[in-house]
Scaffold this motif. Sequence first.
Motif, PDB file in Angstrom:
ATOM      1  N   ARG A 179       5.126  14.963   9.032  1.00 48.61           N
ATOM      2  CA  ARG A 179       5.643  14.744   7.687  1.00 48.61           C
ATOM      3  C   ARG A 179       6.285  13.370   7.603  1.00 48.61           C
ATOM      4  NH1 ARG A 179       9.754  14.943   4.317  1.00 48.61           N
ATOM      5  NH2 ARG A 179       9.507  15.973   2.300  1.00 48.61           N
ATOM      6  N   SER A 180       6.041  12.686   6.464  1.00 50.00           N
ATOM      7  CA  SER A 180       6.598  11.355   6.261  1.00 50.00           C
ATOM      8  C   SER A 180       7.105  11.252   4.833  1.00 50.00           C
ATOM      9  CB  SER A 180       5.531  10.290   6.527  1.00 50.00           C
ATOM     10  OG  SER A 180       6.003   9.012   6.163  1.00 50.00           O
ATOM     11  N   ASP A 181       8.204  10.473   4.660  1.00 49.94           N
ATOM     12  CA  ASP A 181       8.745  10.244   3.319  1.00 49.94           C
ATOM     13  C   ASP A 181       8.156   8.988   2.675  1.00 49.94           C
ATOM     14  OD1 ASP A 181      10.366  12.498   3.432  1.00 49.94           O
ATOM     15  OD2 ASP A 181      11.982  11.399   4.449  1.00 49.94           O
ATOM     16  N   ALA A 182       7.275   8.296   3.399  1.00 47.43           N
ATOM     17  CA  ALA A 182       6.682   7.058   2.867  1.00 47.43           C
ATOM     18  C   ALA A 182       5.699   7.388   1.741  1.00 47.43           C
ATOM     19  CB  ALA A 182       5.963   6.307   3.980  1.00 47.43           C
ATOM     20  N   THR A 183       5.665   6.497   0.767  1.00 52.35           N
ATOM     21  CA  THR A 183       4.740   6.674  -0.361  1.00 52.35           C
ATOM     22  C   THR A 183       4.022   5.358  -0.655  1.00 52.35           C
ATOM     23  OG1 THR A 183       6.432   6.130  -2.004  1.00 52.35           O
ATOM     24  CG2 THR A 183       6.146   8.482  -1.432  1.00 52.35           C
ATOM     25  N   VAL A 184       2.838   5.477  -1.250  1.00 51.64           N
ATOM     26  CA  VAL A 184       2.084   4.329  -1.762  1.00 51.64           C
ATOM     27  C   VAL A 184       1.694   4.687  -3.188  1.00 51.64           C
ATOM     28  CG1 VAL A 184       0.000   2.936  -1.532  1.00 51.64           C
ATOM     29  CG2 VAL A 184       1.221   3.686   0.519  1.00 51.64           C
ATOM     30  N   LEU A 185       2.168   3.899  -4.144  1.00 50.41           N
ATOM     31  CA  LEU A 185       1.917   4.149  -5.571  1.00 50.41           C
ATOM     32  C   LEU A 185       2.377   5.549  -5.985  1.00 50.41           C
ATOM     33  CD1 LEU A 185      -1.672   2.597  -5.904  1.00 50.41           C
ATOM     34  CD2 LEU A 185       0.524   1.547  -6.507  1.00 50.41           C
ATOM     35  N   GLY A 186       3.425   6.050  -5.336  1.00 49.00           N
ATOM     36  CA  GLY A 186       3.970   7.364  -5.677  1.00 49.00           C
ATOM     37  C   GLY A 186       3.313   8.524  -4.950  1.00 49.00           C
ATOM     38  N   PHE A 187       2.320   8.265  -4.126  1.00 50.62           N
ATOM     39  CA  PHE A 187       1.641   9.321  -3.379  1.00 50.62           C
ATOM     40  C   PHE A 187       2.109   9.300  -1.936  1.00 50.62           C
ATOM     41  CE2 PHE A 187      -1.294   7.856  -6.710  1.00 50.62           C
ATOM     42  CZ  PHE A 187      -1.379   9.014  -7.457  1.00 50.62           C
ATOM     43  N   SER A 188       2.448  10.480  -1.414  1.00 48.91           N
ATOM     44  CA  SER A 188       2.954  10.553  -0.040  1.00 48.91           C
ATOM     45  C   SER A 188       1.819  10.298   0.942  1.00 48.91           C
ATOM     46  CB  SER A 188       3.581  11.919   0.223  1.00 48.91           C
ATOM     47  OG  SER A 188       2.603  12.934   0.107  1.00 48.91           O
ATOM     48  N   VAL A 189       2.141   9.597   2.008  1.00 50.97           N
ATOM     49  CA  VAL A 189       1.143   9.222   3.018  1.00 50.97           C
ATOM     50  C   VAL A 189       1.714   9.444   4.408  1.00 50.97           C
ATOM     51  CG1 VAL A 189      -0.027   7.520   1.559  1.00 50.97           C
ATOM     52  CG2 VAL A 189       1.910   6.802   2.951  1.00 50.97           C
ATOM     53  N   ASN A 190       0.833   9.566   5.360  1.00 52.37           N
ATOM     54  CA  ASN A 190       1.191   9.536   6.778  1.00 52.37           C
ATOM     55  C   ASN A 190       0.054   8.823   7.510  1.00 52.37           C
ATOM     56  OD1 ASN A 190      -0.858  11.422   7.047  1.00 52.37           O
ATOM     57  ND2 ASN A 190       0.433  13.030   7.897  1.00 52.37           N
ATOM     58  N   PRO A 191       0.192   8.496   8.782  1.00 57.84           N
ATOM     59  CA  PRO A 191      -0.851   7.716   9.467  1.00 57.84           C
ATOM     60  C   PRO A 191      -2.240   8.373   9.439  1.00 57.84           C
ATOM     61  CG  PRO A 191       1.170   7.666  10.738  1.00 57.84           C
ATOM     62  CD  PRO A 191       1.396   8.624   9.615  1.00 57.84           C
ATOM     63  N   LEU A 192      -2.310   9.696   9.593  1.00 59.36           N
ATOM     64  CA  LEU A 192      -3.614  10.363   9.553  1.00 59.36           C
ATOM     65  C   LEU A 192      -4.267  10.221   8.176  1.00 59.36           C
ATOM     66  CD1 LEU A 192      -5.746  12.123  10.920  1.00 59.36           C
ATOM     67  CD2 LEU A 192      -4.433  14.139  10.220  1.00 59.36           C
ATOM     68  N   TYR A 193      -3.476  10.360   7.145  1.00 50.47           N
ATOM     69  CA  TYR A 193      -3.968  10.206   5.775  1.00 50.47           C
ATOM     70  C   TYR A 193      -4.466   8.775   5.546  1.00 50.47           C
ATOM     71  CZ  TYR A 193      -3.827  10.988   0.679  1.00 50.47           C
ATOM     72  OH  TYR A 193      -4.151  11.134  -0.648  1.00 50.47           O
ATOM     73  N   ASN A 194      -3.701   7.794   6.039  1.00 49.01           N
ATOM     74  CA  ASN A 194      -4.100   6.390   5.911  1.00 49.01           C
ATOM     75  C   ASN A 194      -5.414   6.120   6.646  1.00 49.01           C
ATOM     76  OD1 ASN A 194      -1.695   5.946   4.529  1.00 49.01           O
ATOM     77  ND2 ASN A 194      -0.607   5.358   6.396  1.00 49.01           N
ATOM     78  N   LEU A 195      -5.535   6.707   7.836  1.00 54.38           N
ATOM     79  CA  LEU A 195      -6.752   6.515   8.610  1.00 54.38           C
ATOM     80  C   LEU A 195      -7.964   7.082   7.868  1.00 54.38           C
ATOM     81  CD1 LEU A 195      -8.105   5.614  11.248  1.00 54.38           C
ATOM     82  CD2 LEU A 195      -7.625   7.900  12.157  1.00 54.38           C
ATOM     83  N   GLY A 196      -7.798   8.216   7.207  1.00 53.00           N
ATOM     84  CA  GLY A 196      -8.885   8.794   6.422  1.00 53.00           C
ATOM     85  C   GLY A 196      -9.345   7.853   5.318  1.00 53.00           C
ATOM     86  N   PHE A 197      -8.412   7.206   4.637  1.00 53.73           N
ATOM     87  CA  PHE A 197      -8.776   6.264   3.580  1.00 53.73           C
ATOM     88  C   PHE A 197      -9.477   5.035   4.152  1.00 53.73           C
ATOM     89  CE2 PHE A 197      -6.188   8.607   0.584  1.00 53.73           C
ATOM     90  CZ  PHE A 197      -6.802   8.325  -0.630  1.00 53.73           C
ATOM     91  N   VAL A 198      -8.985   4.528   5.285  1.00 47.18           N
ATOM     92  CA  VAL A 198      -9.611   3.346   5.885  1.00 47.18           C
ATOM     93  C   VAL A 198     -11.032   3.664   6.329  1.00 47.18           C
ATOM     94  CG1 VAL A 198      -9.521   1.793   7.875  1.00 47.18           C
ATOM     95  CG2 VAL A 198      -7.451   2.250   6.564  1.00 47.18           C
ATOM     96  N   LEU A 199     -11.224   4.822   6.970  1.00 48.29           N
ATOM     97  CA  LEU A 199     -12.567   5.197   7.417  1.00 48.29           C
ATOM     98  C   LEU A 199     -13.516   5.393   6.244  1.00 48.29           C
ATOM     99  CD1 LEU A 199     -11.829   7.681  10.356  1.00 48.29           C
ATOM    100  CD2 LEU A 199     -12.727   5.348  10.488  1.00 48.29           C
ATOM    101  N   LEU A 200     -13.057   6.084   5.213  1.00 44.59           N
ATOM    102  CA  LEU A 200     -13.914   6.307   4.045  1.00 44.59           C
ATOM    103  C   LEU A 200     -14.254   4.988   3.363  1.00 44.59           C
ATOM    104  CD1 LEU A 200     -15.318   8.526   2.416  1.00 44.59           C
ATOM    105  CD2 LEU A 200     -13.289   8.635   0.970  1.00 44.59           C
ATOM    106  N   GLY A 201     -13.291   4.075   3.289  1.00 46.05           N
ATOM    107  CA  GLY A 201     -13.559   2.763   2.708  1.00 46.05           C
ATOM    108  C   GLY A 201     -14.572   1.969   3.521  1.00 46.05           C
ATOM    109  N   ALA A 202     -14.451   2.002   4.848  1.00 41.81           N
ATOM    110  CA  ALA A 202     -15.388   1.268   5.709  1.00 41.81           C
ATOM    111  C   ALA A 202     -16.790   1.856   5.607  1.00 41.81           C
ATOM    112  CB  ALA A 202     -14.898   1.304   7.152  1.00 41.81           C
TER     113      ALA A 202
END
Length: 198
Positions: free
Chosen positions: A47-70
Amino acid sequence: MARVQRARIRTAGLQPAQVLAGLSSLAFLVFGIVGFTRTGFADFAGRSDATVLGFSVNPLYNLGFVLLGAIGLLLTFGSGRSRVFGFLTFVAFGVLFVWGLMITGTVSTNPVSQAGNPFNLNGPDNWLHLGLAALGLVIAFLPARHKVLLPEDEEETVVAERADSATAVEPLPDDSRRPKHGKGPTVAREERPPGLAH
């Protein structure tokens, strides 16, 4: 000889699905990279309190976006591959949307409750995932621009057939070589006026 041309329909140039898939892929990459700047790599699936544009994120979630983008950037170089990326986006975010509904309690039963919340999903994330799943469907079913082409190989075949038909000579039967009045060469000599050299 009558010339018959069969027109073929092909996609013409850069397709709208490719453009939309490319822009979406870039947005996913940027979102994931910015997410990593907020969360770092610690507590990868926690669990993380970090947000991007108001959406909560964590490293696994970020990795999913990077992989899907690539993956999306690799698939944008063809109209059909861009549509595959659209289906992939729809499935990925559709699953996250349903999973998020279960985690937030919108759906009363959660068959995967033992998996916890590795993507740090919350209510606003569900709306994001619903929108991105819809975007995937739009990419997958966006109409393509087409143009009508006449195949070059067919035209070459028609030209070759014309050349063959122009040079082909059919032998005439022996009877057709005789004069139409029915007299042979000897008769024609006898009818010449006197005084002419034979």
